[in-house]
Design a protein around this motif. Structure first.
Motif, PDB file in Angstrom:
ATOM      1  N   ASN A  33      92.165  28.294  47.078  1.00  0.00           N
ATOM      2  CA  ASN A  33      92.799  27.978  48.359  1.00  0.00           C
ATOM      3  C   ASN A  33      94.035  27.145  48.066  1.00  0.00           C
ATOM      4  O   ASN A  33      93.956  26.170  47.304  1.00  0.00           O
ATOM      5  N   ALA A  45      96.882  24.568  49.315  1.00  0.00           N
ATOM      6  CA  ALA A  45      97.162  23.551  50.331  1.00  0.00           C
ATOM      7  C   ALA A  45      98.602  23.727  50.814  1.00  0.00           C
ATOM      8  O   ALA A  45      99.290  24.679  50.421  1.00  0.00           O
ATOM      9  N   HIS A  64      87.804  27.915  46.026  1.00  0.00           N
ATOM     10  CA  HIS A  64      87.134  28.303  47.262  1.00  0.00           C
ATOM     11  C   HIS A  64      85.811  27.547  47.374  1.00  0.00           C
ATOM     12  O   HIS A  64      85.203  27.209  46.369  1.00  0.00           O
ATOM     13  N   ASP A  82      85.346  22.923  51.606  1.00  0.00           N
ATOM     14  CA  ASP A  82      86.323  22.691  52.683  1.00  0.00           C
ATOM     15  C   ASP A  82      86.782  21.244  52.757  1.00  0.00           C
ATOM     16  O   ASP A  82      87.945  20.967  53.052  1.00  0.00           O
ATOM     17  N   TYR A 142      89.347  20.646  50.103  1.00  0.00           N
ATOM     18  CA  TYR A 142      90.578  21.327  50.511  1.00  0.00           C
ATOM     19  C   TYR A 142      91.308  20.483  51.566  1.00  0.00           C
ATOM     20  O   TYR A 142      92.523  20.272  51.479  1.00  0.00           O
ATOM     21  N   ASN A 200      95.059  19.113  51.219  1.00  0.00           N
ATOM     22  CA  ASN A 200      96.014  19.643  52.189  1.00  0.00           C
ATOM     23  C   ASN A 200      96.641  18.519  53.025  1.00  0.00           C
ATOM     24  O   ASN A 200      97.868  18.446  53.187  1.00  0.00           O
TER      25      ASN A 200
END
Ligand SMILES: N[C@@H](CCC(=O)N[C@@H](CS)C(=O)NCC(=O)O)C(=O)O
Length: 339
Positions: A117, A119, A232, A235, A238, A242
């Protein structure tokens, strides 16, 4: 029938338990270890490079420091792991690193097939061409038949193939994995052109024996949104990475700098109060200290400070803000609302 019901209940509980564990895993591991492990580039001036004293410097390094400031309140709690372009994605997948801050372009394949993922973008780049002036070429359209030096495992390698095919021009790739060797090959005249992200061409040119003997052609042939990446499946981690990048941007939008951040703690603006944790809430939401954004700005600065210090007009790279300016000044840097 009863047994099947019980089985279903146990299954749901197991799923909830493992789901819960996966959510907090990386942050817990980072905290238990007491240090953040970050994959970086071994040597791109302005982005990530150890100075003469071995101290890591650059825009990607400052991004890593900002994450450490958010998590630990201490920019020094980072272990830098230098990775080549080929090594970087496996290093993240195999959990050798917690986050990758290595001039890496966010792409569909990397977010799906590679299980990553990305950011928020920390530098909007695009691919260009560096050539010796004496080649007498003014446009990439004149590069028919050229030998092009390029690094494997990069979007660069794929884009340049597309570019020459699209324009119906024959060309010869010279692919070398070691970046220092690749640059050496270019400066020794083993290829006519060096292609890479334009910011890196500026960095390479800035350390060339005679920078004025080289030019960057006007064509930018791709979009290279460079972003920190995580695995991945976590969350919360992440979100932390982010929102750290967005905190750098938000601080600039709010006019908060490393110099005035203590003064800003007294601001009566509710937005500033929430951002700096004077009004608590965002820290708890992310699972980190309420002073996370304060610590980022105090110890690293806002995005504008990070840009100017590492790659801006007063550095050897002499890059303009351009796409990397705030949206309010015509750039693309836009933090989604801190609400
Ligand atoms: N942004 C592109 C290119 C990134 C990249 O690795 N660029 C090279 C070309 S300068 C680089 O950083 N080399 C330094 C090294 O491998 O040490 C990508 O994500 O694939």
């Amino acid at each position: 029938m009863k047994i099947i019901k019980w089985f279903a209940v146990v299954l749901v509980l197991m799923l909830l338990a493992t789901g819960g564990m996966a959510v907090a895993a990386t942050l817990d591991e980072v905290r238990a270890r007491g240090v953040l492990t970050v994959g970086v580039n071994a040597g791109v001036a302005g982005f990530s490079m150890p100075d003469e004293k071995g101290v890591w410097k650059g825009l990607d390094v400052d991004t890593a420091k900002a994450i450490a400031a958010a998590v630990f309140g201490d920019v020094n709690k980072v272990k830098y792991i230098a990775l080549t372009a080929v090594q970087r994605l496996p290093a993240l997948q195999s959990k050798e690193i917690d986050v990758l801050c290595r001039n890496t372009t966010a792409t569909l394949t990397r977010e799906t097939v590679n299980g990553l993922n990305f950011a928020h973008v920390n530098y909007y780049d695009g691919q260009g061409f560096l050539i010796p002036k004496k080649l007498g070429v003014k446009s990439a359209k004149e590069l028919k038949g050229a030998t092009v030096c390029t690094l494997p495992g990069t979007t660069t390698e794929m884009n340049v193939a597309d570019y020459f095919r699209k324009n119906g021009m024959p060309w010869k790739p010279l692919v070398i994995e070691n970046n220092a060797e690749l640059n050496k090959a270019f400066f020794a005249g083993r290829c006519d052109v060096l292609t890479s992200d334009a910011s890196q061409l500026a960095a390479i040119r800035s350390v060339a024996p005679n920078p004025d003997d080289y030019i960057i052609l006007p064509e930018i042939i791709s979009k290279e949104p460079l972003s920190p990446a995580v695995r991945h499946g976590d969350d919360q981690w992440y979100d932390i990475v982010n929102w750290t990048v967005m905190a750098l941007i938000e601080a600039e939008e709010l006019g908060i700098t490393s110099k005035n951040v203590d003064e800003m703690l007294k601001s009566t603006d509710p937005q500033v109060q929430r951002f700096l944790g004077v009004t608590p809430g965002f820290g708890k939401a992310l699972g980190i200290d309420e002073k996370w954004a304060y610590n980022i700005v105090k110890q690293v600065g806002n995005y504008g400070e990070v840009f100017d210090r590492n790659v801006g007009p007063k550095t050897p790279l002499k890059l303009e803000r351009g796409l990397n300016d705030l949206w309010t000044r015509g750039g693309l840097m836009y933090a989604i609302p801190f609400r």
